[in-house]
Design an enzyme around this catalytic site. Structure first.
Site, PDB file in Angstrom:
ATOM      1  N   ARG A  49      -8.052   9.215   4.541  1.00  0.00           N
ATOM      2  CA  ARG A  49      -9.548   9.678   5.574  1.00  0.00           C
ATOM      3  C   ARG A  49     -10.415  10.729   5.322  1.00  0.00           C
ATOM      4  O   ARG A  49     -10.065  12.043   4.745  1.00  0.00           O
ATOM      5  CB  ARG A  49      -8.319   9.570   6.458  1.00  0.00           C
ATOM      6  CG  ARG A  49      -7.965   8.839   7.177  1.00  0.00           C
ATOM      7  CD  ARG A  49      -8.730   7.697   7.310  1.00  0.00           C
ATOM      8  NE  ARG A  49      -7.646   6.483   8.249  1.00  0.00           N
ATOM      9  CZ  ARG A  49      -7.174   5.447   7.188  1.00  0.00           C
ATOM     10  NH1 ARG A  49      -7.245   5.780   6.176  1.00  0.00           N
ATOM     11  NH2 ARG A  49      -6.680   4.386   6.934  1.00  0.00           N
ATOM     12  N   THR A  61      16.691  -9.723 -12.139  1.00  0.00           N
ATOM     13  CA  THR A  61      15.690 -10.409 -11.429  1.00  0.00           C
ATOM     14  C   THR A  61      14.482  -9.258 -12.176  1.00  0.00           C
ATOM     15  O   THR A  61      12.976  -9.653 -11.910  1.00  0.00           O
ATOM     16  CB  THR A  61      16.283 -10.905 -10.404  1.00  0.00           C
ATOM     17  OG1 THR A  61      17.016 -10.823 -10.031  1.00  0.00           O
ATOM     18  CG2 THR A  61      14.823 -11.159  -9.571  1.00  0.00           C
ATOM     19  N   ARG A  94      -9.355   1.272   4.544  1.00  0.00           N
ATOM     20  CA  ARG A  94     -10.184   0.557   5.529  1.00  0.00           C
ATOM     21  C   ARG A  94     -11.479   2.273   5.505  1.00  0.00           C
ATOM     22  O   ARG A  94     -12.002   1.361   6.228  1.00  0.00           O
ATOM     23  CB  ARG A  94      -9.379   0.806   7.438  1.00  0.00           C
ATOM     24  CG  ARG A  94      -8.343  -0.700   7.570  1.00  0.00           C
ATOM     25  CD  ARG A  94      -7.442  -0.292   8.110  1.00  0.00           C
ATOM     26  NE  ARG A  94      -6.209   1.058   7.509  1.00  0.00           N
ATOM     27  CZ  ARG A  94      -5.663   0.956   8.839  1.00  0.00           C
ATOM     28  NH1 ARG A  94      -5.268   0.818  10.081  1.00  0.00           N
ATOM     29  NH2 ARG A  94      -4.722   1.466   8.138  1.00  0.00           N
ATOM     30  N   ASP A 151      15.061  -4.941  -6.274  1.00  0.00           N
ATOM     31  CA  ASP A 151      16.035  -6.293  -6.438  1.00  0.00           C
ATOM     32  C   ASP A 151      17.145  -6.061  -7.720  1.00  0.00           C
ATOM     33  O   ASP A 151      16.926  -5.058  -7.954  1.00  0.00           O
ATOM     34  CB  ASP A 151      14.648  -8.158  -6.703  1.00  0.00           C
ATOM     35  CG  ASP A 151      16.495  -9.000  -5.821  1.00  0.00           C
ATOM     36  OD1 ASP A 151      17.210  -8.908  -6.758  1.00  0.00           O
ATOM     37  OD2 ASP A 151      15.376  -9.627  -6.167  1.00  0.00           O
ATOM     38  N   ASP A 184       0.503  -3.897  -6.444  1.00  0.00           N
ATOM     39  CA  ASP A 184       0.625  -3.563  -5.451  1.00  0.00           C
ATOM     40  C   ASP A 184       2.345  -4.427  -4.653  1.00  0.00           C
ATOM     41  O   ASP A 184       2.575  -4.818  -3.545  1.00  0.00           O
ATOM     42  CB  ASP A 184       0.365  -2.330  -3.814  1.00  0.00           C
ATOM     43  CG  ASP A 184       1.118  -2.021  -3.477  1.00  0.00           C
ATOM     44  OD1 ASP A 184       2.428  -1.794  -3.099  1.00  0.00           O
ATOM     45  OD2 ASP A 184       0.312  -1.701  -2.508  1.00  0.00           O
ATOM     46  N   GLN A 210      -2.318   5.910  10.334  1.00  0.00           N
ATOM     47  CA  GLN A 210      -2.144   7.098   9.128  1.00  0.00           C
ATOM     48  C   GLN A 210      -1.450   8.190  10.305  1.00  0.00           C
ATOM     49  O   GLN A 210      -1.932   8.679  10.641  1.00  0.00           O
ATOM     50  CB  GLN A 210      -3.117   6.923   8.120  1.00  0.00           C
ATOM     51  CG  GLN A 210      -3.389   6.050   7.614  1.00  0.00           C
ATOM     52  CD  GLN A 210      -1.882   5.273   6.658  1.00  0.00           C
ATOM     53  OE1 GLN A 210      -0.368   5.857   6.360  1.00  0.00           O
ATOM     54  NE2 GLN A 210      -2.586   4.844   5.298  1.00  0.00           N
ATOM     55  N   LYS A 263       5.599  -3.479  -5.068  1.00  0.00           N
ATOM     56  CA  LYS A 263       7.222  -3.069  -4.813  1.00  0.00           C
ATOM     57  C   LYS A 263       8.874  -3.771  -5.071  1.00  0.00           C
ATOM     58  O   LYS A 263       9.254  -3.634  -3.852  1.00  0.00           O
ATOM     59  CB  LYS A 263       6.914  -2.367  -2.770  1.00  0.00           C
ATOM     60  CG  LYS A 263       5.861  -1.816  -2.873  1.00  0.00           C
ATOM     61  CD  LYS A 263       6.071  -1.044  -1.345  1.00  0.00           C
ATOM     62  CE  LYS A 263       4.659  -0.660  -0.788  1.00  0.00           C
ATOM     63  NZ  LYS A 263       3.023  -1.001  -1.378  1.00  0.00           N
ATOM     64  N   LEU A 264       8.981  -4.313  -5.954  1.00  0.00           N
ATOM     65  CA  LEU A 264       9.686  -4.912  -6.307  1.00  0.00           C
ATOM     66  C   LEU A 264      10.406  -3.874  -5.724  1.00  0.00           C
ATOM     67  O   LEU A 264      10.988  -2.745  -6.550  1.00  0.00           O
ATOM     68  CB  LEU A 264       9.556  -5.111  -7.787  1.00  0.00           C
ATOM     69  CG  LEU A 264       9.382  -6.442  -8.377  1.00  0.00           C
ATOM     70  CD1 LEU A 264       7.978  -6.491  -7.649  1.00  0.00           C
ATOM     71  CD2 LEU A 264       9.531  -7.134  -9.601  1.00  0.00           C
ATOM     72  N   THR A 272       5.919   6.169   3.620  1.00  0.00           N
ATOM     73  CA  THR A 272       4.748   6.478   4.151  1.00  0.00           C
ATOM     74  C   THR A 272       5.048   6.509   5.486  1.00  0.00           C
ATOM     75  O   THR A 272       5.278   7.548   7.407  1.00  0.00           O
ATOM     76  CB  THR A 272       3.808   7.296   4.013  1.00  0.00           C
ATOM     77  OG1 THR A 272       3.089   6.497   4.051  1.00  0.00           O
ATOM     78  CG2 THR A 272       3.664   8.396   3.258  1.00  0.00           C
ATOM     79  N   PRO A 319      18.435  -5.951 -11.140  1.00  0.00           N
ATOM     80  CA  PRO A 319      17.853  -5.710 -13.174  1.00  0.00           C
ATOM     81  C   PRO A 319      17.910  -6.196 -13.692  1.00  0.00           C
ATOM     82  O   PRO A 319      16.340  -6.095 -13.992  1.00  0.00           O
ATOM     83  CB  PRO A 319      18.876  -5.056 -13.144  1.00  0.00           C
ATOM     84  CG  PRO A 319      19.544  -3.693 -12.359  1.00  0.00           C
ATOM     85  CD  PRO A 319      20.074  -4.889 -11.310  1.00  0.00           C
ATOM     86  N   LYS A 339      -6.549  -2.510  -5.792  1.00  0.00           N
ATOM     87  CA  LYS A 339      -4.990  -2.377  -5.344  1.00  0.00           C
ATOM     88  C   LYS A 339      -5.109  -3.934  -4.542  1.00  0.00           C
ATOM     89  O   LYS A 339      -5.565  -4.402  -3.954  1.00  0.00           O
ATOM     90  CB  LYS A 339      -4.931  -1.318  -4.334  1.00  0.00           C
ATOM     91  CG  LYS A 339      -3.079  -1.774  -4.704  1.00  0.00           C
ATOM     92  CD  LYS A 339      -2.588  -0.266  -3.333  1.00  0.00           C
ATOM     93  CE  LYS A 339      -2.647  -0.933  -1.466  1.00  0.00           C
ATOM     94  NZ  LYS A 339      -1.592  -1.466  -1.249  1.00  0.00           N
TER      95      LYS A 339
HETATM   96  O1  C5P Z   1      -6.572   1.039   4.961  1.00  0.00           O
HETATM   97  P1  C5P Z   1      -5.979   2.676   4.939  1.00  0.00           P
HETATM   98  O2  C5P Z   1      -6.631   3.605   3.764  1.00  0.00           O
HETATM   99  O3  C5P Z   1      -4.897   2.781   5.314  1.00  0.00           O
HETATM  100  O4  C5P Z   1      -4.793   1.705   3.282  1.00  0.00           O
HETATM  101  C1  C5P Z   1      -4.005   2.157   2.844  1.00  0.00           C
HETATM  102  C2  C5P Z   1      -2.958   1.338   2.320  1.00  0.00           C
HETATM  103  O5  C5P Z   1      -2.141   2.040   0.607  1.00  0.00           O
HETATM  104  C3  C5P Z   1      -2.674   0.152   2.576  1.00  0.00           C
HETATM  105  O6  C5P Z   1      -2.962  -1.224   1.230  1.00  0.00           O
HETATM  106  C4  C5P Z   1      -0.725   0.418   2.780  1.00  0.00           C
HETATM  107  O7  C5P Z   1      -0.344  -1.043   2.724  1.00  0.00           O
HETATM  108  C5  C5P Z   1      -1.087   0.984   1.246  1.00  0.00           C
HETATM  109  N1  C5P Z   1       0.489   2.035   1.485  1.00  0.00           N
HETATM  110  C6  C5P Z   1       0.361   3.002   2.599  1.00  0.00           C
HETATM  111  N2  C5P Z   1       1.353   3.983   2.585  1.00  0.00           N
HETATM  112  C7  C5P Z   1       2.437   4.034   1.293  1.00  0.00           C
HETATM  113  C8  C5P Z   1       1.789   2.891   0.741  1.00  0.00           C
HETATM  114  C9  C5P Z   1       0.828   2.362   0.653  1.00  0.00           C
HETATM  115  O8  C5P Z   1      -0.569   3.448   3.286  1.00  0.00           O
HETATM  116  N3  C5P Z   1       3.224   4.868   1.491  1.00  0.00           N
END
Ligand code: C5P
Length: 237
Positions: free
Chosen positions: A183, A70, A213, A66, A61, A192, A63-64, A121, A68, A34
């Protein structure tokens, strides 16, 4: 497309990204990556082309959100480096999502998968109601936005793994759920909140898990990636 583990390359430079990916050099399977705003804005489309040249499937990723016209024109540009998956905000309306889909469709009729962000989230129900003046329950909003995305002809949504089941129930089993917030059971949650393990995400019905991570900051990223694959999509190994 088969279930897969998508590694979130939340790095700020090409050098850092390649140093990380060098550790996977001996692997015959190329990890699905990603690329988010940080890396894309730092390194541009050249980065996408280089990672595709190296054989990685790519989720762009950006996330557009704007008007339609554009979004349609921007998607036309983004589809050219042959990405596999990209996204827009469902809050941009059904018309904007349809425009995104049209813009992504190449002259030969093919296009990358297109999914929508429902509610981030990081947005709590309280903030959504007080700041965005959306009075409904957050789950209801998520399902409504997912249905809008399906109506616009999109392939699925980004959501918490804990929401994947209810999205599938509302939109159909073949409507994709791409889920961050993953996780291992024995690890820290970091920032998170609505998290679960790769194995549980599989049970609930996620199609792709997005893992940052737990892999990028692991002492052995390749072992952590393989652990995710074993728990989430063992049939693909
Ligand atoms: O490090 P971690 O596993 O928390 O990374 C999650 C990835 O998913 C990050 O790039 C974060 O920006 C992305 N993301 C997220 N929650 C969302 C949309 C995207 O954690 N709702």
């Amino acid at each position: 497309m088969n279930k897969d583990v998508i590694i979130a390359c939340d790095f700020s430079s090409a050098a850092e990204t390649f140093a990380f990916l060098d550790r996977f050099a001996a692997e015959s399977r190329k990890p699905f990556l990603k690329i988010g705003m940080e890396l894309y804005y730092a390194e541009g489309p050249q980065m996408v082309r280089e990672l595709k040249r190296r054989g990685h499937p790519i989720f762009l990723d950006l996330k557009l959100h704007d008007i339609p016209n554009t979004v349609r024109k921007t998607m036309r540009v983004l589809s050219s480096p042959d990405i596999d998956l990209c996204n827009v905000h469902a809050a941009g309306t059904i018309e904007m999502m349809q425009a995104a889909r049209e813009g992504l469709t190449r002259p030969d009729g093919s296009r990358p998968l297109l999914i929508a962000v429902t509610q981030l989230t990081s947005t709590s129900q309280d903030r959504m109601q007080k700041e965005l003046l959306i009075g409904k329950a957050i789950d209801e909003t998520i399902i409504h936005y997912a249905r809008n995305a399906r109506e616009a002809g999109l392939d699925g949504v980004v959501c918490s793994p804990l929401e994947a089941g209810m999205v599938k129930e509302a939109c159909g089993a073949d409507f994709l759920t791409v889920t961050p917030g993953i996780r291992f059971a024995d690890a820290a949650a970091d920032d998170q909140v609505r998290i679960t393990t790769p194995a549980r995400a599989r049970e609930i019905g996620s199609d792709f898990i997005v893992v940052g991570r737990p892999i990028t900051a692991a002492a052995d990223p390749v072992a952590a990636w393989r652990r995710c694959l074993t728990d989430f999509c063992p049939e693909t190994l």
